[in-house]
Design a protein around this motif. Structure first.
Motif, short mmCIF file in Angstrom:
data_model
loop_
_atom_site.label_atom_id
_atom_site.label_comp_id
_atom_site.label_asym_id
_atom_site.label_seq_id
_atom_site.Cartn_x
_atom_site.Cartn_y
_atom_site.Cartn_z
N ALA A 327 0.76 -1.12 -0.14
CA ALA A 327 0.04 0.00 0.01
C ALA A 327 0.67 1.15 -0.05
O ALA A 327 2.12 1.22 0.62
CB ALA A 327 -0.82 -0.16 1.15
N ARG A 328 0.42 2.39 -0.49
CA ARG A 328 1.06 3.18 -0.82
C ARG A 328 0.76 4.45 0.48
O ARG A 328 -0.31 4.45 0.97
CB ARG A 328 0.85 4.42 -1.94
CG ARG A 328 1.87 3.78 -3.17
CD ARG A 328 2.31 2.56 -2.96
NE ARG A 328 2.97 2.28 -4.34
CZ ARG A 328 3.38 1.02 -4.64
NH1 ARG A 328 2.81 -0.12 -4.12
NH2 ARG A 328 4.15 0.62 -5.90
N GLY A 329 1.85 5.25 0.92
CA GLY A 329 1.68 6.09 2.15
C GLY A 329 1.53 7.48 1.75
O GLY A 329 1.24 7.77 0.79
N THR A 330 1.60 8.21 2.71
CA THR A 330 1.41 9.70 2.74
C THR A 330 2.23 10.42 1.82
O THR A 330 3.53 10.12 1.66
CB THR A 330 1.05 10.58 3.93
OG1 THR A 330 0.21 9.95 4.81
CG2 THR A 330 0.86 11.96 3.97
N SER A 332 3.24 9.89 -1.32
CA SER A 332 3.92 8.84 -1.88
C SER A 332 3.66 9.16 -3.67
O SER A 332 2.59 9.05 -3.83
CB SER A 332 3.74 7.65 -1.65
OG SER A 332 2.40 7.08 -1.92
N THR A 360 -6.82 3.75 4.52
CA THR A 360 -7.08 3.66 5.83
C THR A 360 -7.82 4.98 6.50
O THR A 360 -8.21 5.14 7.52
CB THR A 360 -5.71 3.59 6.83
OG1 THR A 360 -4.68 4.47 6.29
CG2 THR A 360 -5.22 2.27 6.51
N ASN A 410 -0.40 9.41 -4.33
CA ASN A 410 -1.44 9.26 -2.98
C ASN A 410 -1.18 10.35 -1.88
O ASN A 410 -0.10 10.32 -1.39
CB ASN A 410 -1.25 7.75 -2.39
CG ASN A 410 -2.19 7.78 -1.29
OD1 ASN A 410 -3.28 7.94 -1.29
ND2 ASN A 410 -1.36 7.34 -0.16
N ALA A 413 -1.99 8.45 3.80
CA ALA A 413 -1.56 6.94 4.04
C ALA A 413 -3.04 6.39 4.62
O ALA A 413 -3.64 6.95 5.35
CB ALA A 413 -0.57 6.78 5.05
N SER A 414 -3.29 5.13 4.24
CA SER A 414 -2.55 4.12 3.36
C SER A 414 -3.37 3.80 2.33
O SER A 414 -4.53 3.66 2.75
CB SER A 414 -2.00 3.10 4.16
OG SER A 414 -1.75 2.05 3.60
N CYS A 415 -3.20 3.27 0.94
CA CYS A 415 -3.89 3.09 0.05
C CYS A 415 -3.39 2.14 -0.90
O CYS A 415 -2.34 2.54 -1.46
CB CYS A 415 -4.66 4.38 -0.49
SG CYS A 415 -6.05 4.05 -1.50
N ASP A 416 -4.05 1.33 -1.32
CA ASP A 416 -3.61 0.40 -2.64
C ASP A 416 -4.23 1.05 -4.04
O ASP A 416 -5.27 1.73 -3.91
CB ASP A 416 -4.11 -0.96 -2.52
CG ASP A 416 -2.93 -1.83 -1.73
OD1 ASP A 416 -1.99 -2.03 -1.98
OD2 ASP A 416 -3.37 -1.94 -0.53
#
Length: 452
Positions: A327-330, A332, A360, A410, A413-416
């Motif tokens: 998953a990608r964070g803040t 990113s 999230t 993105n 946080a956090s997201c696919d």
């Protein structure tokens, strides 16, 4: 009444379509100069509702459930010719979904692709605009991969095919998303029943060549707001279709092609154009407008034509398809490469879906060339929900000039994320590879449409 069941079987994953990775192969160059034809040119259609399963329009009454499909007539309707149609641009809406799932739109006569077009959750109503290649019989298929919902299909435009004799087509000049308006900071929210006019100057001294824009329309609804937005030329009668549905306390995006009205030339010699956005619902709604491309007449020869590809899943960060599994964070940015077998040396951009999932916290994702910062968004994702949006993505060469690249950003946080591709835009065949239009928006104003 039950609909035809698609015979193809795919591996279904987490409500977002199937995992799929296409083979890699070398890029293929096209000729540098050929006689221009209508093939791949875009033509706006009178926005028309083709399917509404709530009332049995264009399909049997009742929800489209897991494994069921609807055949949608694309050629010979809404002013579109019966032959010579390469693809159509349609707005798909899931209405009051019975359960969580997704729809996939694809050309008839082909296998079910391992992609998704519109994701929905139980009780939700929402939309996405998609460019769908048309089958040999002039139809497309919309299939429920899982879940169930009533289905609306509105056509907004089409691309001419090989052998078409259609005149008046346009070429696309894609660009990185440009924020045209945000009513939260400009003029205030749209009240129900009102229309906002977006008027802008365009660097096109010849005048009256711009016919439509690629616009990502985002509704930022308040605690009491729900309803829909319709984008249109702002001239004549507003079409009886919707561009996007929005719900209370939800941010709802949809990228679509919007016809424009020519308003003459200003004192500086720039052409002026406009389009309208109408809000229908309970309470007011703020609207954000990002522009990702311009459709202009082919008179000056600079622009790109649409080329369909087999709908393909390029990236799925949940499983490490096309990128790192994570998953990608803040804040990113993920830099990506387009598979070589899907593009060539003339490709300027591709069209497809960006889907966010497993967030999230509320976030937005932006898909763009990655060459310069942009303040625009592609799709907005609520916590633990999926949200897809189609877009046009500019694809410049990477640093070693061997592949085409793009990026996904993105915000929180956090997201696919998942990327599906349905077509590409190549430099008009009679122009040198890489020929690119310098047309751009040079000024803008927004104001309420006077009531009649």
């Amino acid at each position: 009444m039950k609909r035809a069941m698609a015979a193809t079987t795919t591996l279904l994953v987490s409500g977002l379509g199937a995992v799929h990775a296409g083979p890699a192969s070398a890029s293929v160059a096209l000729p540098t100069a050929v006689t221009r034809t209508a093939a791949g040119n875009y033509l706006p259609a009178a926005p028309t509702r083709l399917v509404d399963t709530r009332i049995g329009q264009g399909a049997p009454i009742g929800s489209v459930d897991t494994g069921e499909s609807v055949t949608v007539r694309a050629a010979g309707v809404a002013g579109i010719p019966a032959t010579g149609v390469r693809a159509i641009v349609v707005n798909l809406t899931a209405v009051k979904a019975r359960s969580r799932g997704w729809f996939t739109a694809f050309p008839s006569g082909t296998s079910l692709p391992a992609t998704s077009t519109l994701n929905f959750r139980a009780g939700w109503t929402g939309s996405v605009t998609a460019t769908v290649p048309v089958g040999a019989d002039g139809t497309i298929i919309v299939r429920a991969g899982a879940g169930g919902a009533d289905l609306l299909v509105d056509v907004v435009g089409w691309y001419a095919g090989t052998g078409s004799t259609q005149t008046g087509g346009t070429l696309l000049s894609p660009q990185d998303p440009y924020r045209l308006d945000d009513t939260r900071y400009n003029k205030g929210a749209l009240s129900s029943g009102s229309t906002r006019v977006e008027e802008f100057g365009f660097y096109d001294s010849a005048g009256s060549r711009l016919k439509a824009v690629v616009a990502n329309i985002t509704a930022v609804a308040g605690s009491t707001s729900s309803g829909y937005l319709t984008t249109w030329s702002g001239t004549g009668t507003r079409p009886a279709t919707s561009t996007l549905q929005y719900a209370r306390n939800e941010v709802s995006p949809n990228t679509t092609n919007v016809p424009v009205t020519y308003r003459g030339v200003d004192a500086l010699g720039n052409s002026r154009y406009s389009f309208g956005i109408t809000a229908i619902g309970a309470g007011s709604v703020d609207v954000v407008v990002d522009i990702a491309g311009f459709y202009t007449t082919a008179a000056d020869g600079v622009g790109s034509v649409f080329v369909p590809v087999t709908p393909t899943r390029l990236v799925d960060s949940r499983f490490g398809l096309g990128t790192t599994k994570a998953a990608r964070g803040t804040n990113s940015t993920t830099n990506l490469l387009v598979p070589g077998h899907l593009v060539n040396t003339r490709t300027q951009a591709f069209v497809g879906n960006l889907t966010g999932t497993r967030a999230t916290t509320g976030t937005h994702l932006t898909m763009w060339s990655g060459t310069a910062p942009t303040d625009s968004s592609t799709t907005n994702v609520a916590p633990n929900r999926e949200r897809a949006n189609g877009t046009v993505v500019v694809t410049p060469r990477n640093d070693d000039n061997t592949r085409l690249r793009y990026s996904v950003y993105n915000r929180y946080a956090s997201c696919d994320f998942i990327v599906d591709m349905t077509g590409r835009f190549d430099t008009s065949p009679d122009q040198p590879a890489g020929a690119f239009s310098s047309k751009r928006i040079v000024s803008h104003k927004s104001y309420p449409m006077p009531t009649r």
